[in-house]
Design a protein around this motif. Structure first.
Motif, PDB file in Angstrom:
ATOM      1  N   LYS B 232       8.844  -2.857   7.280  1.00  0.00           N
ATOM      2  CA  LYS B 232       7.629  -3.346   6.650  1.00  0.00           C
ATOM      3  C   LYS B 232       6.605  -2.239   6.675  1.00  0.00           C
ATOM      4  O   LYS B 232       6.533  -1.473   7.629  1.00  0.00           O
ATOM      5  CB  LYS B 232       7.093  -4.549   7.435  1.00  0.00           C
ATOM      6  N   LYS B 233       5.824  -2.194   5.652  1.00  0.00           N
ATOM      7  CA  LYS B 233       4.840  -1.134   5.696  1.00  0.00           C
ATOM      8  C   LYS B 233       3.641  -1.575   6.516  1.00  0.00           C
ATOM      9  O   LYS B 233       3.369  -2.765   6.616  1.00  0.00           O
ATOM     10  CB  LYS B 233       4.446  -0.709   4.291  1.00  0.00           C
ATOM     11  N   VAL B 235       0.592  -2.787   6.985  1.00  0.00           N
ATOM     12  CA  VAL B 235      -0.334  -3.342   6.012  1.00  0.00           C
ATOM     13  C   VAL B 235      -1.787  -3.085   6.331  1.00  0.00           C
ATOM     14  O   VAL B 235      -2.622  -3.062   5.440  1.00  0.00           O
ATOM     15  CB  VAL B 235      -0.138  -4.865   5.860  1.00  0.00           C
ATOM     16  N   LEU B 236      -2.092  -2.898   7.612  1.00  0.00           N
ATOM     17  CA  LEU B 236      -3.508  -2.770   7.937  1.00  0.00           C
ATOM     18  C   LEU B 236      -4.033  -1.362   7.719  1.00  0.00           C
ATOM     19  O   LEU B 236      -5.213  -1.145   7.566  1.00  0.00           O
ATOM     20  CB  LEU B 236      -3.752  -3.189   9.389  1.00  0.00           C
ATOM     21  N   ALA B 237      -3.119  -0.392   7.705  1.00  0.00           N
ATOM     22  CA  ALA B 237      -3.566   0.991   7.594  1.00  0.00           C
ATOM     23  C   ALA B 237      -3.648   1.425   6.146  1.00  0.00           C
ATOM     24  O   ALA B 237      -3.668   2.587   5.828  1.00  0.00           O
ATOM     25  CB  ALA B 237      -2.606   1.907   8.351  1.00  0.00           C
ATOM     26  N   GLU B 238      -3.698   0.443   5.277  1.00  0.00           N
ATOM     27  CA  GLU B 238      -3.707   0.744   3.849  1.00  0.00           C
ATOM     28  C   GLU B 238      -5.007   1.406   3.432  1.00  0.00           C
ATOM     29  O   GLU B 238      -6.093   0.956   3.766  1.00  0.00           O
ATOM     30  CB  GLU B 238      -3.547  -0.574   3.101  1.00  0.00           C
ATOM     31  N   THR B 239      -4.908   2.507   2.703  1.00  0.00           N
ATOM     32  CA  THR B 239      -6.123   3.030   2.100  1.00  0.00           C
ATOM     33  C   THR B 239      -6.086   2.669   0.632  1.00  0.00           C
ATOM     34  O   THR B 239      -5.114   2.911  -0.055  1.00  0.00           O
ATOM     35  CB  THR B 239      -6.206   4.554   2.228  1.00  0.00           C
ATOM     36  N   VAL B 240      -7.136   2.071   0.180  1.00  0.00           N
ATOM     37  CA  VAL B 240      -7.149   1.614  -1.197  1.00  0.00           C
ATOM     38  C   VAL B 240      -7.637   2.731  -2.082  1.00  0.00           C
ATOM     39  O   VAL B 240      -8.653   3.343  -1.834  1.00  0.00           O
ATOM     40  CB  VAL B 240      -8.147   0.466  -1.387  1.00  0.00           C
ATOM     41  N   SER B 241      -6.904   2.958  -3.144  1.00  0.00           N
ATOM     42  CA  SER B 241      -7.433   3.864  -4.141  1.00  0.00           C
ATOM     43  C   SER B 241      -7.875   2.974  -5.279  1.00  0.00           C
ATOM     44  O   SER B 241      -7.456   1.840  -5.380  1.00  0.00           O
ATOM     45  CB  SER B 241      -6.345   4.833  -4.560  1.00  0.00           C
ATOM     46  N   ALA B 242      -8.728   3.491  -6.124  1.00  0.00           N
ATOM     47  CA  ALA B 242      -9.223   2.659  -7.207  1.00  0.00           C
ATOM     48  C   ALA B 242      -8.063   2.199  -8.057  1.00  0.00           C
ATOM     49  O   ALA B 242      -7.040   2.841  -8.130  1.00  0.00           O
ATOM     50  CB  ALA B 242     -10.197   3.452  -8.051  1.00  0.00           C
ATOM     51  N   GLY B 244      -6.217   0.017  -7.402  1.00  0.00           N
ATOM     52  CA  GLY B 244      -5.148  -0.118  -6.445  1.00  0.00           C
ATOM     53  C   GLY B 244      -4.658  -1.464  -6.051  1.00  0.00           C
ATOM     54  O   GLY B 244      -4.358  -2.255  -6.861  1.00  0.00           O
ATOM     55  N   GLY B 245      -4.557  -1.709  -4.843  1.00  0.00           N
ATOM     56  CA  GLY B 245      -3.821  -2.854  -4.378  1.00  0.00           C
ATOM     57  C   GLY B 245      -2.408  -2.395  -4.145  1.00  0.00           C
ATOM     58  O   GLY B 245      -1.853  -1.689  -4.971  1.00  0.00           O
ATOM     59  N   PRO B 246      -1.862  -2.747  -3.012  1.00  0.00           N
ATOM     60  CA  PRO B 246      -0.512  -2.315  -2.695  1.00  0.00           C
ATOM     61  C   PRO B 246       0.461  -3.192  -3.445  1.00  0.00           C
ATOM     62  O   PRO B 246       0.050  -4.163  -4.078  1.00  0.00           O
ATOM     63  CB  PRO B 246      -0.412  -2.584  -1.211  1.00  0.00           C
ATOM     64  N   LEU B 247       1.680  -2.886  -3.370  1.00  0.00           N
ATOM     65  CA  LEU B 247       2.657  -3.752  -4.030  1.00  0.00           C
ATOM     66  C   LEU B 247       3.059  -4.821  -3.071  1.00  0.00           C
ATOM     67  O   LEU B 247       3.128  -4.610  -1.917  1.00  0.00           O
ATOM     68  CB  LEU B 247       3.854  -2.921  -4.410  1.00  0.00           C
TER      69      LEU B 247
END
Lengths: 219, 247
Positions: B232-233, B235-242, B244-247
């Protein structure tokens, strides 16, 4: 001339007027379903009863590994068999909510695991009942930190609402396609839809980034 | 109740090849684009970085459905001839998921410790050698698990090709089977879901093998997870780029 600015300005209010509200509504309701159901799944996943946690795990993996479009069709065609006569918007909200709840469950799980063990131990030392430990100690620490991650999934959801046009919901993409089909001029309306999604997801991501700074995402 | 089971399975199977073709084609294009634009985002040239950023934001920020409609209905008007639906679908899958993949490549390359760069410079390696011999092999190990998730998303995305009349599995169920067998809708759709599940599991197995190979390549011990489990990736360390939104 392939690109017609006059038609662009004519089509813009139609696409926005017909589609934007539905996209907004579906995303908002879908997110609420996903966030609530995701919490339930996250808690069931942590259940001490082995069968419950295994079944929940299998359910989450199954939903995550299969296409939302097929799940949408499943609900759309199978609900009536159970006498459930939902409109297309409601069916879409349920499908989106269900699909994204499995992602939200993963987010909550990470958030819950990030709460230091000492917090659990302290709750035990104070002999807080289990329900109270969750409600008053663990979740208030876990939830704020997962908000940016949940926000990201809402952004993804915005971009998946056009799937609903396959069951007759006219969101932004649906409205654009309808307009294009009625005039046989595809270029402007569909480009408008693309631009709208770009604007929506870009501004939403700015919001999430602000949220991320507010709550301080942990690593 | 299961009278039509073999009919259902064989009809859905007729779409299997197209689903696999679209997925594999999409994966190939997406992988190439991921590396090209992922590395371009790390370029020293501002222009190159800007171009890569624009590609990523446009293809992540607009919806996949809209992209399909655009390539299938708008592009022919602009260029004058129609594109085969399958090709249009593969191109959209490649371009869309390549944009997400570029972020994976960028992140993985950046996660390689700085000392590795310094070591490579100290050994007088050229920038190309440095990237190819030192940085990329290590980054590759980090990339595989997120690419696993990405490819499963791509497989799921291939179902949307139904909308531009590619006769893949979802199309077979929706356009061929469902109307005449509406009373068995639950069975048809469950079968379709199971087909996708199996394909997703195959992707995971393939990527797990790839991950072990990549880990061995840089002399690391592959971790002990089962071959079926994907990581699992975080999820909390996600950096959002414009966009964005992860998959």
């Amino acid at each position: 001339m392939i690109w017609d600015w006059d038609y662009f300005w004519e089509a813009l209010p139609i696409v926005v007027g017909d589609g934007l509200w539905i996209t907004f509504q579906v995303t908002l309701l879908g997110s609420i379903v996903a966030y609530l159901l995701g919490m339930v799944l996250a808690l069931l996943r942590r259940s001490r009863i082995r069968v419950v946690s295994t079944v929940t795990w299998a359910f989450i993996e199954f939903i995550r590994s299969t296409p939302l479009l097929v799940q949408l069709f499943f609900l759309f065609f199978v609900f009536p068999d159970f006498g459930l006569k939902f409109g297309p918007v409601t069916t879409g909200v349920i499908a989106l909510g269900l699909h994204y709840s499995t992602y939200a469950a993963e987010v909550y799980r990470a958030g819950i695991e990030a709460v230091p063990v000492g917090q659990w131990e302290a709750a035990t030392a104070l002999s807080l009942p289990r329900a109270r430990t969750w409600r008053a100690v663990i979740l208030p620490q876990a939830i704020p930190r997962v908000l940016p991650a949940l926000g990201n999934y809402t952004i993804s959801m915005v971009k998946e609402t056009p799937l609903l046009l396959t069951i007759g919901v006219t969101d932004i993409a649906g409205a654009a396609f309808q307009e294009a089909s009625s005039t046989y001029r595809y270029v402007e309306p569909i480009t408008i839809a693309g631009l709208l999604f770009l604007v929506l997801s870009y501004s939403a991501s700015l919001l999430v980034r602000w949220l991320e700074r507010r709550v301080g995402t942990l690593h | 109740m299961f009278d039509n089971l073999s009919l259902f399975v064989s009809t859905i199977s007729r779409g299997l090849l197209l689903t696999v073709e679209a997925t594999v084609g999409g994966i190939l294009i997406a992988t190439v684009l991921s590396f090209v634009f992922g590395l371009a985002m790390l370029s020293r040239s501002r222009t190159v970085r800007l171009v890569a950023r624009i590609y990523v934001e446009i293809w992540r920020g607009t919806s996949e459905v809209v992209q399909l409609l655009w390539i299938y209905f708008v592009l022919p008007v602009l260029i004058g001839y129609r594109i085969v639906p399958l090709v249009a679908g593969i191109v959209v899958l490649g371009l869309n998921f390549g944009a997400y993949g570029a972020e994976i490549v960028r992140g993985a390359v950046q996660s390689v410790p700085k000392a590795q760069y310094e070591g490579a410079i100290a050994l007088n390696l050229t920038p190309a050698q440095r990237m190819r011999r030192v940085i990329l092999p290590q980054a590759l190990v980090e990339m595989v698990p997120p690419f696993n998730n990405l490819f499963i998303q791509l497989l799921k995305g291939s179902a949307l090709l139904t909308m531009i009349t590619v006769h893949e599995m979802t199309y077979q169920a929706r356009e061929v089977l469902i109307d005449r067998n509406i009373d068995q809708a639950w069975l048809i759709w469950t079968l379709v879901l199971l087909f996708y599940l199996v394909l997703a599991i195959l992707i995971t197995i393939g990527m797990r093998l790839l991950e072990r190979w990549a880990a061995r390549l840089v002399g690391r011990k592959p971790d002990e997870r089962s071959i079926f489990s994907r990581r699992k990736k975080p999820v909390l360390a996600e950096t959002v780029s414009a966009g964005g939104g992860p998959l």
